[in-house]
Write a protein that holds these residues in place. Structure first.
Motif, mmCIF file in Angstrom:
data_model
loop_
_atom_site.group_PDB
_atom_site.id
_atom_site.type_symbol
_atom_site.label_atom_id
_atom_site.label_comp_id
_atom_site.label_asym_id
_atom_site.label_seq_id
_atom_site.Cartn_x
_atom_site.Cartn_y
_atom_site.Cartn_z
ATOM 1 N N VAL A 91 -8.152 3.093 -7.043
ATOM 2 C CA VAL A 91 -7.610 3.254 -5.687
ATOM 3 C C VAL A 91 -6.828 4.553 -5.557
ATOM 4 N N PHE A 92 -5.841 4.752 -6.412
ATOM 5 C CA PHE A 92 -4.965 5.913 -6.303
ATOM 6 C C PHE A 92 -5.195 6.937 -7.412
ATOM 7 N N ARG A 93 -6.398 7.014 -7.878
ATOM 8 C CA ARG A 93 -6.669 7.995 -8.922
ATOM 9 C C ARG A 93 -6.563 9.394 -8.337
ATOM 10 N N ASN A 94 -6.004 10.273 -9.081
ATOM 11 C CA ASN A 94 -5.875 11.664 -8.649
ATOM 12 C C ASN A 94 -7.112 12.427 -9.072
ATOM 13 N N PHE A 150 2.292 5.250 -7.840
ATOM 14 C CA PHE A 150 1.257 6.143 -8.359
ATOM 15 C C PHE A 150 1.380 7.564 -7.832
ATOM 16 N N VAL A 151 2.280 7.808 -6.884
ATOM 17 C CA VAL A 151 2.538 9.123 -6.303
ATOM 18 C C VAL A 151 1.222 9.852 -6.024
ATOM 19 N N SER A 152 0.439 9.277 -5.133
ATOM 20 C CA SER A 152 -0.890 9.795 -4.830
ATOM 21 C C SER A 152 -0.880 10.664 -3.582
ATOM 22 N N ALA A 153 -1.572 11.774 -3.665
ATOM 23 C CA ALA A 153 -1.740 12.661 -2.509
ATOM 24 C C ALA A 153 -3.119 12.482 -1.887
ATOM 25 N N GLY A 154 -3.840 11.450 -2.314
ATOM 26 C CA GLY A 154 -5.179 11.200 -1.805
ATOM 27 C C GLY A 154 -5.176 10.828 -0.335
ATOM 28 N N ALA A 155 -6.331 10.962 0.289
ATOM 29 C CA ALA A 155 -6.491 10.660 1.709
ATOM 30 C C ALA A 155 -6.487 9.154 1.963
ATOM 31 N N HIS A 156 -5.839 8.766 3.063
ATOM 32 C CA HIS A 156 -5.828 7.349 3.434
ATOM 33 C C HIS A 156 -7.244 6.833 3.662
ATOM 34 N N ALA A 157 -8.104 7.680 4.211
ATOM 35 C CA ALA A 157 -9.488 7.262 4.492
ATOM 36 C C ALA A 157 -10.232 6.895 3.214
ATOM 37 N N TYR A 203 0.836 -1.202 0.000
ATOM 38 C CA TYR A 203 0.000 0.000 0.000
ATOM 39 C C TYR A 203 0.875 1.257 0.000
ATOM 40 N N ALA A 204 1.807 1.320 0.939
ATOM 41 C CA ALA A 204 2.667 2.506 1.029
ATOM 42 C C ALA A 204 3.512 2.671 -0.235
ATOM 43 N N GLY A 205 4.069 1.581 -0.720
ATOM 44 C CA GLY A 205 4.908 1.656 -1.918
ATOM 45 C C GLY A 205 4.149 2.119 -3.142
ATOM 46 N N HIS A 206 2.962 1.571 -3.339
ATOM 47 C CA HIS A 206 2.183 1.975 -4.510
ATOM 48 C C HIS A 206 1.638 3.388 -4.354
ATOM 49 N N GLU A 240 -8.394 5.983 0.155
ATOM 50 C CA GLU A 240 -7.624 5.013 -0.625
ATOM 51 C C GLU A 240 -7.411 3.668 0.078
ATOM 52 N N LEU A 241 -7.183 3.680 1.375
ATOM 53 C CA LEU A 241 -6.886 2.434 2.075
ATOM 54 C C LEU A 241 -8.033 1.423 2.005
ATOM 55 N N PRO A 242 -9.287 1.814 2.246
ATOM 56 C CA PRO A 242 -10.364 0.817 2.116
ATOM 57 C C PRO A 242 -10.464 0.233 0.703
ATOM 58 N N ARG A 243 -10.243 1.043 -0.300
ATOM 59 C CA ARG A 243 -10.271 0.549 -1.680
ATOM 60 C C ARG A 243 -9.119 -0.419 -1.930
ATOM 61 N N PHE A 244 -7.950 -0.075 -1.413
ATOM 62 C CA PHE A 244 -6.796 -0.956 -1.549
ATOM 63 C C PHE A 244 -7.064 -2.300 -0.873
ATOM 64 N N LEU A 245 -7.627 -2.252 0.329
ATOM 65 C CA LEU A 245 -7.923 -3.481 1.060
ATOM 66 C C LEU A 245 -8.943 -4.343 0.318
ATOM 67 N N LEU A 246 -9.941 -3.707 -0.269
ATOM 68 C CA LEU A 246 -10.928 -4.455 -1.047
ATOM 69 C C LEU A 246 -10.285 -5.117 -2.264
ATOM 70 N N LEU A 247 -9.447 -4.385 -2.959
ATOM 71 C CA LEU A 247 -8.742 -4.952 -4.113
ATOM 72 C C LEU A 247 -7.829 -6.091 -3.669
ATOM 73 N N ASN A 248 -7.121 -5.900 -2.570
ATOM 74 C CA ASN A 248 -6.227 -6.933 -2.052
ATOM 75 C C ASN A 248 -7.005 -8.190 -1.661
ATOM 76 N N ALA A 249 -8.162 -8.003 -1.044
ATOM 77 C CA ALA A 249 -9.010 -9.146 -0.681
ATOM 78 C C ALA A 249 -9.508 -9.879 -1.923
ATOM 79 N N THR A 250 -9.790 -9.138 -2.964
ATOM 80 C CA THR A 250 -10.225 -9.743 -4.224
ATOM 81 C C THR A 250 -9.099 -10.585 -4.832
ATOM 82 N N GLY A 251 -7.882 -10.071 -4.779
ATOM 83 C CA GLY A 251 -6.730 -10.839 -5.271
ATOM 84 C C GLY A 251 -6.519 -12.108 -4.470
ATOM 85 N N LEU A 252 -6.651 -12.008 -3.160
ATOM 86 C CA LEU A 252 -6.508 -13.185 -2.309
ATOM 87 C C LEU A 252 -7.612 -14.197 -2.600
ATOM 88 N N ALA A 253 -8.838 -13.717 -2.773
ATOM 89 C CA ALA A 253 -9.954 -14.614 -3.096
ATOM 90 C C ALA A 253 -9.721 -15.318 -4.430
#
Length: 133
Positions: A129-132, A67-74, A59-62, A76-89
């Protein structure tokens, strides 16, 4: 002509993904085997903890490197977690379906997972997730 910014982003994505994979592997082995040979955690729990540690790095690296995102963690992080869960599934579902149900060799779902998950992740990370905004 090659789009250099996109090529650079793909390279950064590969570096972070590769490092995340190495972190996962090292943590999983360390936690499941321990330094003195005794397991610190059962293998399944060690794998889950290692996946979480690697996920935080990913998450931090991407966010800051790929993607050099200045977006809020609140946001981006839930979206990242959802995508990560989808990959794991996907990594769980493909072997169940293709190997256990259809009798295909184990290599088939593993290869498909290794191709599909990073490809989907790259697209979804950049566009959702990290769209500007």
């Amino acid at each position: 002509m090659l789009n250099m910014p996109r090529y650079g982003r793909i390279s950064r994505f590969a570096v972070i993904g590769g490092a995340s994979t190495l972190i996962y592997g090292a943590c999983a082995l360390l936690l499941s085997r321990g330094g003195a040979g005794a397991a610190i955690l059962p293998a399944t729990l060690a794998s889950a903890v290692a996946y979480a540690v690697a996920g935080l790095f990913s998450y931090a690296g991407h966010k800051y490197f790929t993607f050099v995102s200045a977006g809020a963690h609140a946001f981006e992080l839930p979206r990242f977690l959802l995508l990560n869960a989808t990959g794991l599934a996907t990594a769980i579902a493909l072997p169940v379906l293709l190997t256990e149900k259809l009798g295909m060799p184990v290599a088939v779902p593993v290869v498909l997972t290794c191709i599909a998950v990073p490809l989907v992740n790259y697209i979804v990370l950049g566009r959702w997730v990290f769209r500007n905004v």
